[in-house]
Design an enzyme around this catalytic site. Structure first.
Site, PDB file in Angstrom:
ATOM      1  CG  ASP A  11      -1.655   1.270   1.424  1.00 32.28           C
ATOM      2  OD1 ASP A  11      -2.362   1.661   0.465  1.00 32.28           O
ATOM      3  OD2 ASP A  11      -1.530   1.906   2.494  1.00 32.28           O
ATOM      4  CG  ASP A  13      -1.744   8.528   2.090  1.00 31.07           C
ATOM      5  OD1 ASP A  13      -0.891   8.757   2.968  1.00 31.07           O
ATOM      6  OD2 ASP A  13      -2.535   9.395   1.683  1.00 31.07           O
ATOM      7  CG  ASP A 207      -2.144   2.663   6.404  1.00 31.84           C
ATOM      8  OD1 ASP A 207      -2.136   2.388   5.183  1.00 31.84           O
ATOM      9  OD2 ASP A 207      -2.847   3.561   6.896  1.00 31.84           O
TER      10      ASP A 207
END
Lengths: 256, 256
Positions: A11, A13, A207
């Site tokens: 991922d 951001d 995240d």
């Protein structure tokens, strides 16, 4: 005890950076992957940027990346439409990343009797665009949305995400879109094809439990949650299905 | 057997006219009410027009009406905010009918720490307006929407209604708005106050079961459905709670 993964889906951001802010562990992590020649692909729900633009941003943050290391939900959306319908007429709401991906795949962007309506984040959204989308969906066009994220972090606070823009059309027409981005397995299945590694030997890293980790779980992959972004340790405790691994930062993830 | 009602709340689109098309029975019905001096109020979920503009449209169709005969959901919304908070700072998405109603009630239109966010149909909607609304609602502002209609009939087909525009903010923030217009009883209770007749002696007249008739039912009033607009006889059959009266057109409604 961890496994020696042959490939990584990563991922952006919250995992490689936070908005315009760098995450120190990110560049070191990607360098370690490169040292061991481990294939990896950056997988993002952000439909607004082209892979070239994403690679530039990563490079500017000292994270080694080229356009071919990036897989956006816009590319996954274009592939999905191609697989379902071939090269067809598409009515698009979205920005450059989505229009380029659709054109690259041979789609014709048009308001006239489109075969599919595609919605991605569009900061130039207006009533006419929303009307065109509603009319086409009511006329029977396939209804596809790049991602269901309801909010976008910004310096001002949480701004409307593509999932909330898409809801104008779903609420008005009573039809539900096919979402493509994480947590859907659509984007993950395609990313695995691009990367070329086996599902069971590839790790999904992110995240955000609700998008990244759920995408991995939905695609039956192993997952690694890092606490450098959205999901806090407390929020994670409440989830019924836990990630395969959890780390405070990518510095703590060993690559054998 | 019908009752001699002392007052009438009357829907507009589908009941008094269809878009720009006249409904013959409408003017005759209002003339009959006037002949018997029966108080009546036109009650509309359209937040975009001022009562003066609505009265002009009715007059142009030979339906006797002045601004004081019109009660819009914008007026009901302004009254609602006044009753809840007094004269406060309001962030508004909407057109002239809503801005005038809020200003007439003493509200200050502002993006700076508004006490309430109000959403009405706005054909000049854009991402900045939606962002301002989301930020203010997340910061704790009251969240109010003039009406939940998901579609607006037009010559092109069904365009996005205010309920679908409002969903951007409710989906993005996870907060549900207080809707004011029909089928909510908020607008009906206020309309009865304006008309000054007793609830049990007043009839709600409209063409749309889900808004007009449900508003009457929610406000515990008698209702008359006319089949000159949205709800067809077949659709009506499937409704568990039936209107008090059903007529093909207002020509068939006797006023004693």
């Amino acid at each position: 005890m961890t496994k020696n993964y042959q490939g990584y889906l990563i991922d952006l951001d919250g995992t490689m950076y936070r908005g315009e802010e760098t995450i120190d562990a990110a560049a070191k992590f990607v360098e370690r992957l490169n040292e061991k020649n481990i294939p990896h692909l950056f997988v993002t729900n952000n439909s607004s940027r082209t892979p070239e633009q994403v690679a530039e941003k990563l490079s500017a943050m000292n994270i080694p990346a080229t356009a071919k290391d990036v897989f956006t939900t816009s590319m996954a959306t274009a592939n999905y439409i191609y697989d379902q319908f071939g090269t067809v007429s598409v009515y698009m709401i979205g920005e450059e990343g989505l229009s380029q991906a659709l054109k690259d795949k041979g789609m014709k962007l048009s308001t006239t009797q489109p075969k599919a309506v595609v919605i991605g984040i569009d900061r130039a959204i207006n009533y006419e665009k929303l009307s065109n989308a509603c009319l086409a969906v009511r006329a029977g066009a396939a209804f596809i949305s790049t991602n269901a994220d309801v909010a976008i972090p910004s310096e001002e606070g949480l701004l409307p995400g593509n999932g909330s823009i898409t809801s104008v059309v779903s609420v008005s027409t009573g039809r539900s879109p096919q979402f493509i981005g994480k947590p859907e397995s659509v984007i993950v299945d395609q990313a695995l094809d691009v990367l070329g590694t086996d599902r069971s030997e590839t790790l999904m890293v992110g995240d955000n439990y609700d998008t990244d980790i759920m995408a991995g779980i939905n695609a039956e992959m192993d997952t690694l949650l890092v606490h450098t972004g959205v999901t806090s340790p407390r929020e994670l405790q409440e989830k019924a299905v836990q990630p395969t691994y959890v780390r405070t930062s990518l510095d703590e993830w060993k690559i054998e």
